[in-house]
Design a protein around this motif. Structure first.
Motif, PDB file in Angstrom:
ATOM      1  N   ASN A  77      23.851 110.297 156.157  1.00 54.89           N
ATOM      2  CA  ASN A  77      24.713 111.460 155.897  1.00 54.89           C
ATOM      3  C   ASN A  77      25.546 111.850 157.110  1.00 54.89           C
ATOM      4  O   ASN A  77      25.569 113.003 157.537  1.00 54.89           O
ATOM      5  CB  ASN A  77      23.863 112.655 155.429  1.00 54.89           C
ATOM      6  CG  ASN A  77      23.032 112.339 154.211  1.00 54.89           C
ATOM      7  OD1 ASN A  77      23.487 111.684 153.289  1.00 54.89           O
ATOM      8  ND2 ASN A  77      21.789 112.791 154.204  1.00 54.89           N
ATOM      9  N   SER A 100      22.577 104.799 155.536  1.00 54.79           N
ATOM     10  CA  SER A 100      23.052 105.168 154.207  1.00 54.79           C
ATOM     11  C   SER A 100      23.964 106.387 154.268  1.00 54.79           C
ATOM     12  O   SER A 100      23.926 107.187 155.211  1.00 54.79           O
ATOM     13  CB  SER A 100      21.858 105.463 153.290  1.00 54.79           C
ATOM     14  OG  SER A 100      21.003 104.345 153.195  1.00 54.79           O
ATOM     15  N   ASN A 101      24.792 106.493 153.217  1.00 55.54           N
ATOM     16  CA  ASN A 101      25.671 107.660 153.035  1.00 55.54           C
ATOM     17  C   ASN A 101      26.615 107.860 154.223  1.00 55.54           C
ATOM     18  O   ASN A 101      26.710 108.949 154.796  1.00 55.54           O
ATOM     19  CB  ASN A 101      24.844 108.926 152.800  1.00 55.54           C
ATOM     20  CG  ASN A 101      23.939 108.816 151.593  1.00 55.54           C
ATOM     21  OD1 ASN A 101      24.218 108.080 150.657  1.00 55.54           O
ATOM     22  ND2 ASN A 101      22.824 109.515 151.628  1.00 55.54           N
ATOM     23  N   ARG A 124      22.882 101.838 151.827  1.00 56.04           N
ATOM     24  CA  ARG A 124      23.238 102.430 150.549  1.00 56.04           C
ATOM     25  C   ARG A 124      24.415 103.405 150.683  1.00 56.04           C
ATOM     26  O   ARG A 124      24.534 104.121 151.675  1.00 56.04           O
ATOM     27  CB  ARG A 124      22.016 103.158 149.980  1.00 56.04           C
ATOM     28  CG  ARG A 124      22.257 103.964 148.721  1.00 56.04           C
ATOM     29  CD  ARG A 124      20.995 104.746 148.368  1.00 56.04           C
ATOM     30  NE  ARG A 124      21.231 105.670 147.280  1.00 56.04           N
ATOM     31  CZ  ARG A 124      21.068 105.358 145.986  1.00 56.04           C
ATOM     32  NH1 ARG A 124      20.671 104.140 145.665  1.00 56.04           N
ATOM     33  NH2 ARG A 124      21.298 106.237 145.045  1.00 56.04           N
ATOM     34  N   ASN A 125      25.266 103.408 149.668  1.00 59.06           N
ATOM     35  CA  ASN A 125      26.360 104.387 149.533  1.00 59.06           C
ATOM     36  C   ASN A 125      27.296 104.358 150.746  1.00 59.06           C
ATOM     37  O   ASN A 125      27.467 105.349 151.460  1.00 59.06           O
ATOM     38  CB  ASN A 125      25.793 105.789 149.324  1.00 59.06           C
ATOM     39  CG  ASN A 125      26.861 106.761 148.836  1.00 59.06           C
ATOM     40  OD1 ASN A 125      27.931 106.365 148.392  1.00 59.06           O
ATOM     41  ND2 ASN A 125      26.562 108.046 148.909  1.00 59.06           N
ATOM     42  N   ASN A 126      27.907 103.186 150.956  1.00 59.51           N
ATOM     43  CA  ASN A 126      28.974 103.040 151.930  1.00 59.51           C
ATOM     44  C   ASN A 126      30.195 102.479 151.199  1.00 59.51           C
ATOM     45  O   ASN A 126      30.292 102.597 149.970  1.00 59.51           O
ATOM     46  CB  ASN A 126      28.540 102.136 153.081  1.00 59.51           C
ATOM     47  CG  ASN A 126      27.691 102.873 154.107  1.00 59.51           C
ATOM     48  OD1 ASN A 126      28.204 103.542 154.999  1.00 59.51           O
ATOM     49  ND2 ASN A 126      26.372 102.764 153.973  1.00 59.51           N
ATOM     50  N   SER A 127      31.108 101.895 151.928  1.00 60.79           N
ATOM     51  CA  SER A 127      32.316 101.315 151.329  1.00 60.79           C
ATOM     52  C   SER A 127      32.452  99.839 151.702  1.00 60.79           C
ATOM     53  O   SER A 127      33.561  99.327 151.861  1.00 60.79           O
ATOM     54  CB  SER A 127      33.561 102.085 151.780  1.00 60.79           C
ATOM     55  OG  SER A 127      33.457 103.449 151.427  1.00 60.79           O
ATOM     56  N   SER A 148      23.154  98.883 147.668  1.00 54.61           N
ATOM     57  CA  SER A 148      23.645  99.517 146.453  1.00 54.61           C
ATOM     58  C   SER A 148      24.764 100.512 146.755  1.00 54.61           C
ATOM     59  O   SER A 148      24.913 101.000 147.881  1.00 54.61           O
ATOM     60  CB  SER A 148      22.493 100.229 145.736  1.00 54.61           C
ATOM     61  OG  SER A 148      21.928 101.234 146.570  1.00 54.61           O
ATOM     62  N   ILE A 149      25.560 100.794 145.706  1.00 59.59           N
ATOM     63  CA  ILE A 149      26.671 101.769 145.763  1.00 59.59           C
ATOM     64  C   ILE A 149      27.632 101.415 146.900  1.00 59.59           C
ATOM     65  O   ILE A 149      27.871 102.199 147.829  1.00 59.59           O
ATOM     66  CB  ILE A 149      26.158 103.221 145.895  1.00 59.59           C
ATOM     67  CG1 ILE A 149      24.981 103.484 144.952  1.00 59.59           C
ATOM     68  CG2 ILE A 149      27.252 104.216 145.583  1.00 59.59           C
ATOM     69  CD1 ILE A 149      24.423 104.878 145.041  1.00 59.59           C
ATOM     70  N   ASN A 150      28.162 100.210 146.840  1.00 57.79           N
ATOM     71  CA  ASN A 150      29.201  99.773 147.751  1.00 57.79           C
ATOM     72  C   ASN A 150      30.328  99.161 146.916  1.00 57.79           C
ATOM     73  O   ASN A 150      30.378  99.372 145.702  1.00 57.79           O
ATOM     74  CB  ASN A 150      28.648  98.775 148.767  1.00 57.79           C
ATOM     75  CG  ASN A 150      27.902  99.459 149.906  1.00 57.79           C
ATOM     76  OD1 ASN A 150      28.501 100.005 150.825  1.00 57.79           O
ATOM     77  ND2 ASN A 150      26.574  99.436 149.834  1.00 57.79           N
ATOM     78  N   SER A 173      25.303  99.108 141.385  1.00 59.15           N
ATOM     79  CA  SER A 173      26.524  99.911 141.498  1.00 59.15           C
ATOM     80  C   SER A 173      27.505  99.320 142.497  1.00 59.15           C
ATOM     81  O   SER A 173      27.948  99.982 143.445  1.00 59.15           O
ATOM     82  CB  SER A 173      26.171 101.359 141.883  1.00 59.15           C
ATOM     83  OG  SER A 173      25.309 101.944 140.938  1.00 59.15           O
ATOM     84  N   ASN A 174      27.846  98.051 142.292  1.00 57.18           N
ATOM     85  CA  ASN A 174      28.892  97.403 143.057  1.00 57.18           C
ATOM     86  C   ASN A 174      29.966  96.915 142.087  1.00 57.18           C
ATOM     87  O   ASN A 174      30.070  97.415 140.967  1.00 57.18           O
ATOM     88  CB  ASN A 174      28.317  96.246 143.891  1.00 57.18           C
ATOM     89  CG  ASN A 174      27.635  96.731 145.158  1.00 57.18           C
ATOM     90  OD1 ASN A 174      28.280  97.044 146.151  1.00 57.18           O
ATOM     91  ND2 ASN A 174      26.310  96.813 145.129  1.00 57.18           N
TER      92      ASN A 174
END
Length: 370
Positions: A77, A100-101, A124-127, A148-150, A173-174
């Motif tokens: 974060n 993450s984040n 997790r949760n980057n770009s 995940s979440i990239n 979530s990619n």
């Protein structure tokens, strides 16, 4: 010779000095340990488990004064967008890293090359949109990896070759559309795999990975749902539940592509290559149409419809057989109940029939006596 009282006094003084020296040594060692594990400013540290927590501070860069013996570094974060290549070069004892984040969009090739003791990596949760195939080359002890979440559109072949201890992998979530089974075959210790919430295209490119998923589930691995997005006939269906008849056309496409490659012995062509110009001199000759660049075979929905039709026909036949069996069972039950009722009525009538036969026998005996 010293008296007994003087010797006792000398020993008591010696013990007191020894205790003071021990206490001083312990205090000095604690001060040295605290100075050795100096916590970065504005971060929280735990010297007991050697953890540094810099989460939720709005930081855009990693502090440079992290203790070299840190085992857990938490940087969740924050506003981290760039990782310098040597930012973790002095943290060889690090075992757990959580980034993450944040706003990371790329990872340098050798960013984790000095983390030989790393066992858990959270991204997790980057770009992150792309991964280098040598990114995890020096993290042989890694057991848990979360990507995940990239924005990953593909997983490079060979990125997991040096991870024999990896047990948990998340790719949820990619933007993944297909995966190669060769990429996952080196993960002999993998137990949990998450691949949901991706735009999967359930075509020939995913056929081999489907075989690997079935083998992975057979040996006890756990994998979440891989729901198809394309083609529309399979939208929302789990890839593992798709019949293998759907992919019968893949071998035909392979044969056609191989034959096309063998036949095309001319120079390689490009998509924007100009058409051959006609010679201005000499008589005009009829030019045969060129073969041109072979187009990529697209997905054939006809085969999908045939496979679905086969499944529907098989289901209808099975339904008709089941209905016939139910009808036959009902008929048998009705027939059995009627026969049972008939036998009960027959048993009720047998005593009456027996009395009439007895009267006829008595009349025959009387007539014979007379």
């Amino acid at each position: 010779m010293l008296p007994a009282s003087a010797g006792h006094r000398w020993r008591s003084r010696f013990l007191m000095r020894w205790q003071e020296a021990c206490l001083l040594g312990c205090w000095l060692s604690l001060c040295a340990a605290e100075s050795f594990f100096a916590c970065p400013s504005s971060c929280k540290c735990n010297s007991g488990n050697l953890e540094v927590d810099c989460s939720g501070l709005g930081l855009s860069s990693i502090p440079s004064d992290i203790p070299t013996n840190t085992r857990t570094f938490l940087f969740l974060n924050n506003k981290l967008s760039i990782l310098p290549g040597a930012v973790f070069s002095n943290l060889s004892a690090l075992q757990r890293l959580d980034l993450s984040n944040n706003f990371l969009d790329q990872l340098p090739q050798n960013i984790f090359s000095d983390l030989g003791n790393l066992t858990e990596l959270q991204l997790r949760n980057n770009s992150i949109r792309a991964l280098d195939k040598d990114l995890l080359q020096h993290t042989a002890l890694l057991r848990q990896l979360d990507l995940s979440i990239n924005g990953l559109a593909q997983i490079p072949s060979g990125i997991f070759d040096d991870l024999p201890a990896l047990r948990s992998l998340s790719l949820r979530s990619n933007r993944l559309q297909s995966l190669d089974r060769v990429t996952f075959e080196p993960l002999t210790s993998l137990q949990h795999l998450q691949v949901g919430d991706n735009p999967w295209e359930c075509d020939c490119n995913l056929r081999d990975f489907k075989h690997w998923m079935e083998w992975f589930s057979y040996r006890g691995g756990k994998i979440d749902q891989l729901a198809c997005t394309l083609p529309k006939e399979l939208k929302g269906k789990d890839m593992r539940m798709v019949p293998m008849e759907m992919f019968n056309y893949c071998s035909q496409l392979d044969d056609e592509n191989s034959s096309t490659v063998l036949d095309n012995t001319g120079p390689p062509c490009t998509k924007g290559s100009p058409a051959p110009s006609k010679s201005k001199s000499g008589p005009e000759t009829e030019v045969e149409p060129s073969v041109g660049c072979p187009q990529k075979q697209r997905y054939r929905p006809v085969s999908v419809r045939r496979a679905i039709g086969t499944v529907i026909i098989a289901g209808v036949v099975c339904g008709i057989v089941c209905i016939m069996m139910v009808v036959a069972a009902a008929y048998g039950c009705i027939y059995a109940s009627l026969m049972a009722k008939y036998h009960r009525e027959l048993k009720k009538r047998q005593p009456l029939m027996g009395d009439t036969e007895g009267e006829h026998e008595e009349q025959k005996q009387i007539s014979s006596v007379a």
